[in-house]
Write a protein that holds these residues in place. Structure first.
Motif, short mmCIF file in Angstrom:
data_model
loop_
_atom_site.label_atom_id
_atom_site.label_comp_id
_atom_site.label_asym_id
_atom_site.label_seq_id
_atom_site.Cartn_x
_atom_site.Cartn_y
_atom_site.Cartn_z
N GLU A 1 -3.66 -1.10 -3.48
CA GLU A 1 -3.55 0.36 -3.35
C GLU A 1 -2.10 0.84 -3.40
O GLU A 1 -1.66 1.64 -2.57
N LYS B 1 0.84 -1.20 0.00
CA LYS B 1 0.00 0.00 0.00
C LYS B 1 0.88 1.26 0.00
O LYS B 1 1.79 1.40 0.80
N GLU C 1 -3.20 -3.19 -8.07
CA GLU C 1 -4.09 -2.03 -7.88
C GLU C 1 -5.02 -2.24 -6.70
O GLU C 1 -5.31 -1.30 -5.97
N LYS C 2 -5.46 -3.47 -6.47
CA LYS C 2 -6.30 -3.78 -5.30
C LYS C 2 -5.54 -3.57 -4.00
O LYS C 2 -6.14 -3.36 -2.95
N ASN D 1 1.55 1.71 -18.78
CA ASN D 1 2.62 1.71 -17.78
C ASN D 1 3.80 0.80 -18.13
O ASN D 1 4.62 0.50 -17.28
N ILE E 1 -1.24 -6.57 -12.67
CA ILE E 1 -1.57 -5.16 -12.46
C ILE E 1 -2.87 -5.02 -11.68
O ILE E 1 -2.94 -4.24 -10.71
N ASP E 2 -3.88 -5.79 -12.06
CA ASP E 2 -5.17 -5.73 -11.34
C ASP E 2 -4.98 -6.08 -9.86
O ASP E 2 -5.53 -5.42 -8.98
N SER F 1 2.09 3.56 -7.47
CA SER F 1 2.26 3.54 -8.92
C SER F 1 2.75 2.17 -9.36
O SER F 1 3.31 1.42 -8.55
N ILE F 2 2.50 1.88 -10.62
CA ILE F 2 2.97 0.62 -11.21
C ILE F 2 3.66 0.95 -12.53
O ILE F 2 3.09 1.60 -13.39
#
Length: 181
Positions: free
Chosen positions: A121, A93, A118-119, A143, A114-115, A124-125
Motif C-alpha cells: 500500500e 505504507k 503495491e501489496k 511508471n 511493483i506487485d 506511489s511507485i
C-alpha cells in the motif's frame, strides 16, 4: 580499456563512465525537483543496481531513505519464477517509492517488484533505470519515469551488470560484439 574478453566472448566499450555520470547527474536533478517535499524511499534491486544507486544517491538532494531487495529466478533464467531473497525490511505504507534498477530487459523482475510494493500500500511507485531495452519489455509500465539510456538488444556488462558474476566492478559499460542479448 576499449575491449575486454570474458571466456570466449569479446566486448567493446559501449558507454563510458563520463557519459554515465553526466546522465545520472541530470536524473538526480529531475528526481530532486519532483520529490522536493515528499521524502521518498529508494528501493534498489540487487545485485546489479549497486554502482548505479551509489552514484545516483550522490546526486539526490532531498531527504530520503534507502533500502534494497534481492530477487532471483528459480531456474536461473529470466523466464523462471521470481522469488525474493532479501526483502525491503521497512514499512512502506503510504510512502513515495522509487525503484532503482540497473537494466529493464523483459520487465519480469520489475513487474514482480511493483506487485510486491503495491501489496504494501505505497502512495506511489516510480521507476528509475540506468538502461532499458524497449524492444524486449514484455509488460505494460506507466511508471518508468527515469531512464539513463535506451539500448538495443545488446548483451552488456560492467557498471554493476555481470556475465556469470564477472565484470560488475568495471566503471564503463561494454557490449558483446558477437551477438545480441
Amino acid at each position: 580499456m576499449k575491449h575486454i574478453k570474458i571466456d570466449q566472448l569479446d566486448f567493446e566499450l559501449f558507454i563510458d563512465y563520463e557519459q554515465i555520470k553526466k546522465r545520472i547527474r541530470l536524473m538526480g536533478i529531475d528526481i530532486s525537483m519532483k520529490y522536493e517535499a515528499k521524502h521518498p524511499v529508494f528501493v534498489g534491486v540487487l545485485n546489479g543496481c549497486f554502482m548505479f544507486m551509489a552514484d545516483l544517491m550522490k546526486e539526490i538532494h532531498v531527504p530520503c531513505e534507502i533500502s534494497f531487495v534481492k530477487l532471483a529466478s528459480y531456474d536461473g533464467t529470466t523466464q523462471g519464477s521470481i522469488h525474493e531473497l532479501l526483502g525491503v525490511g521497512m514499512d512502506l505504507k503510504g510512502r513515495e517509492v522509487i525503484i532503482v534498477e540497473d537494466i529493464i530487459d523483459s520487465g519480469k523482475s520489475l513487474q514482480h517488484t511493483i506487485d510486491a510494493l503495491e501489496k504494501m500500500e505505497v502512495a506511489s511507485i516510480a521507476v528509475c533505470a540506468l538502461l532499458m531495452k524497449p524492444e524486449c519489455v514484455q509488460y505494460e509500465f506507466d511508471n518508468i519515469m527515469y531512464v539513463g539510456f535506451e539500448i538495443e538488444k545488446e548483451f552488456v556488462v560492467g557498471y554493476g551488470l555481470d556475465y556469470n558474476g564477472l565484470c560488475r566492478n568495471l566503471p564503463d559499460i561494454y557490449k558483446n560484439v558477437n551477438s545480441t542479448g
